[in-house]
Design a protein around this motif. Structure first.
Motif, PDB file in Angstrom:
ATOM      1  N   LYS A   1     -17.525  13.755  12.183  1.00 49.44           N
ATOM      2  CA  LYS A   1     -17.211  12.315  12.223  1.00 49.44           C
ATOM      3  C   LYS A   1     -15.717  12.121  11.975  1.00 49.44           C
ATOM      4  O   LYS A   1     -15.227  12.328  10.867  1.00 49.44           O
ATOM      5  CB  LYS A   1     -18.056  11.570  11.193  1.00 49.44           C
ATOM      6  CG  LYS A   1     -19.532  11.510  11.569  1.00 49.44           C
ATOM      7  CD  LYS A   1     -20.363  10.741  10.571  1.00 49.44           C
ATOM      8  CE  LYS A   1     -20.680  11.557   9.354  1.00 49.44           C
ATOM      9  NZ  LYS A   1     -21.691  10.914   8.466  1.00 49.44           N
TER      10      LYS A   1
ATOM     11  N   HIS B   1     -12.402   9.658  12.175  1.00 50.74           N
ATOM     12  CA  HIS B   1     -11.966   8.264  12.205  1.00 50.74           C
ATOM     13  C   HIS B   1     -10.447   8.230  12.297  1.00 50.74           C
ATOM     14  O   HIS B   1      -9.765   9.030  11.652  1.00 50.74           O
ATOM     15  CB  HIS B   1     -12.423   7.524  10.940  1.00 50.74           C
ATOM     16  CG  HIS B   1     -12.267   6.040  11.041  1.00 50.74           C
ATOM     17  ND1 HIS B   1     -13.187   5.247  11.692  1.00 50.74           N
ATOM     18  CD2 HIS B   1     -11.288   5.197  10.599  1.00 50.74           C
ATOM     19  CE1 HIS B   1     -12.800   3.986  11.631  1.00 50.74           C
ATOM     20  NE2 HIS B   1     -11.641   3.928  10.986  1.00 50.74           N
TER      21      HIS B   1
ATOM     22  N   GLN C   1     -17.816  12.842  16.814  1.00 49.78           N
ATOM     23  CA  GLN C   1     -18.083  11.405  16.893  1.00 49.78           C
ATOM     24  C   GLN C   1     -16.806  10.686  16.458  1.00 49.78           C
ATOM     25  O   GLN C   1     -16.373  10.831  15.322  1.00 49.78           O
ATOM     26  CB  GLN C   1     -19.242  11.026  15.990  1.00 49.78           C
ATOM     27  CG  GLN C   1     -20.544  11.752  16.301  1.00 49.78           C
ATOM     28  CD  GLN C   1     -21.619  11.464  15.271  1.00 49.78           C
ATOM     29  OE1 GLN C   1     -21.631  10.411  14.651  1.00 49.78           O
ATOM     30  NE2 GLN C   1     -22.522  12.411  15.082  1.00 49.78           N
TER      31      GLN C   1
ATOM     32  N   SER D   1     -14.441   7.295  15.879  1.00 50.13           N
ATOM     33  CA  SER D   1     -14.400   5.853  15.644  1.00 50.13           C
ATOM     34  C   SER D   1     -12.992   5.471  15.208  1.00 50.13           C
ATOM     35  O   SER D   1     -12.171   6.330  14.903  1.00 50.13           O
ATOM     36  CB  SER D   1     -15.417   5.451  14.570  1.00 50.13           C
ATOM     37  OG  SER D   1     -15.159   6.134  13.349  1.00 50.13           O
ATOM     38  N   ALA D   2     -12.704   4.171  15.195  1.00 54.42           N
ATOM     39  CA  ALA D   2     -11.331   3.738  14.906  1.00 54.42           C
ATOM     40  C   ALA D   2     -11.318   2.418  14.141  1.00 54.42           C
ATOM     41  O   ALA D   2     -12.217   1.584  14.272  1.00 54.42           O
ATOM     42  CB  ALA D   2     -10.541   3.580  16.197  1.00 54.42           C
ATOM     43  N   THR D   3     -10.266   2.240  13.364  1.00 55.91           N
ATOM     44  CA  THR D   3      -9.903   0.939  12.811  1.00 55.91           C
ATOM     45  C   THR D   3      -8.635   0.514  13.529  1.00 55.91           C
ATOM     46  O   THR D   3      -7.616   1.214  13.458  1.00 55.91           O
ATOM     47  CB  THR D   3      -9.638   1.013  11.295  1.00 55.91           C
ATOM     48  OG1 THR D   3     -10.840   1.402  10.625  1.00 55.91           O
ATOM     49  CG2 THR D   3      -9.183  -0.341  10.762  1.00 55.91           C
TER      50      THR D   3
ATOM     51  N   PRO E   1     -13.968   2.013   6.596  1.00 57.05           N
ATOM     52  CA  PRO E   1     -15.149   2.890   6.544  1.00 57.05           C
ATOM     53  C   PRO E   1     -15.429   3.410   5.141  1.00 57.05           C
ATOM     54  O   PRO E   1     -14.531   3.523   4.306  1.00 57.05           O
ATOM     55  CB  PRO E   1     -14.761   4.043   7.478  1.00 57.05           C
ATOM     56  CG  PRO E   1     -13.693   3.504   8.341  1.00 57.05           C
ATOM     57  CD  PRO E   1     -12.944   2.510   7.528  1.00 57.05           C
TER      58      PRO E   1
END
Length: 242
Positions: free
Chosen positions: A6, A8, A31, A33-35, A52
């Motif tokens: 995971k 980020h 996997q 994901s982003a901010t 997160p």
């Protein structure tokens, strides 16, 4: 690298995405994901709970951006981002910072970020520091990478300087075995560079002996990007082994 990793990333401007490491991580079924801090209204309060859960992130990558880490009055989320980074690193988790990202990690750990004596824009040669212990992240003795910065970080307390050059004394550092901070842009790809070069306003504020023009940079060839991209891939594997 474990399956279903995971990852980020913190993104600060619209044109500066994941770069070369996206394909590398997707090849390993990560996997991602982003901010997207750039998408937040300037006056919107952000608290730690909006970011997160630290336990849900196996690898953090902090991207670059136009702003300074010291611009908390203009970008209130910077303060919260640094608080989150500090907590994440205190938990012993892997992190990589790229340009502004390297500055943010350094600043979150108490190091000063300030204008560099020289602005750097374009391809420059960087040298592995001569005093790097053998068990640190391994860099070539010298290599050419993309630069795009006017400020730079001091080395955080307890960190090790990994790279330098005549224009900027601190080009890379390591904290423990799980954190690497870059002043340069190892993630740059031909497409990312084209997006950077579309920003005429940003280009116009750079000047000095260590800056190249848009005309010069448009002549970049694909082979120039390979070294930095490879260093970043190796850096990801290094911090994940911690």
């Amino acid at each position: 690298m474990k399956k279903n990793l995971k990852v980020h990333y913190f993104q600060h401007i619209a044109g500066e995405g994941f770069g070369s490491c996206y394909d590398f991580l997707r090849q390993h079924q990560a996997q991602i994901s982003a901010t997207e801090f750039f998408a937040l209204p300037f006056n919107l309060p952000v608290d730690l709970e909006a970011l997160p859960n630290i336990d849900d992130v196996d690898l953090l990558i902090v991207m670059g951006g136009k702003m300074s880490v010291n611009d908390e009055a203009l970008y209130p989320w910077l303060k919260v981002e640094k608080q989150w980074i500090r907590r994440y690193i205190s938990a012993g988790k892997p992190a990589i910072g790229l340009c502004l990202g390297g500055q943010l990690i350094a600043n979150a750990l108490g190091a000063e970020v300030k204008p560099n004596h020289h602005q750097e824009l374009g391809w420059t040669t960087v040298y592995r520091s001569r005093t790097v212990p053998k068990d640190c992240f391994a860099l070539p003795a010298q290599f050419e990478v993309m630069q795009w910065h006017r400020e730079t970080f001091e080395i955080p307390h307890g960190a090790i300087q990994l790279a330098e050059n005549p224009a900027c004394a601190n080009q890379m550092y390591q904290v423990g075995k799980n954190v690497l901070g870059f002043q340069f842009h190892p993630e740059i790809t031909p497409n990312t560079l084209r997006l950077f070069l579309d920003d005429d306003e940003e280009l116009s504020i750079f000047n000095g002996d260590y800056t190249q023009s848009a005309i010069q940079l448009k002549k970049s060839v694909s082979e120039q990007f390979v070294v930095g991209n490879s260093i970043l891939n190796e850096a990801i594997q290094y911090v994940l082994r911690s």
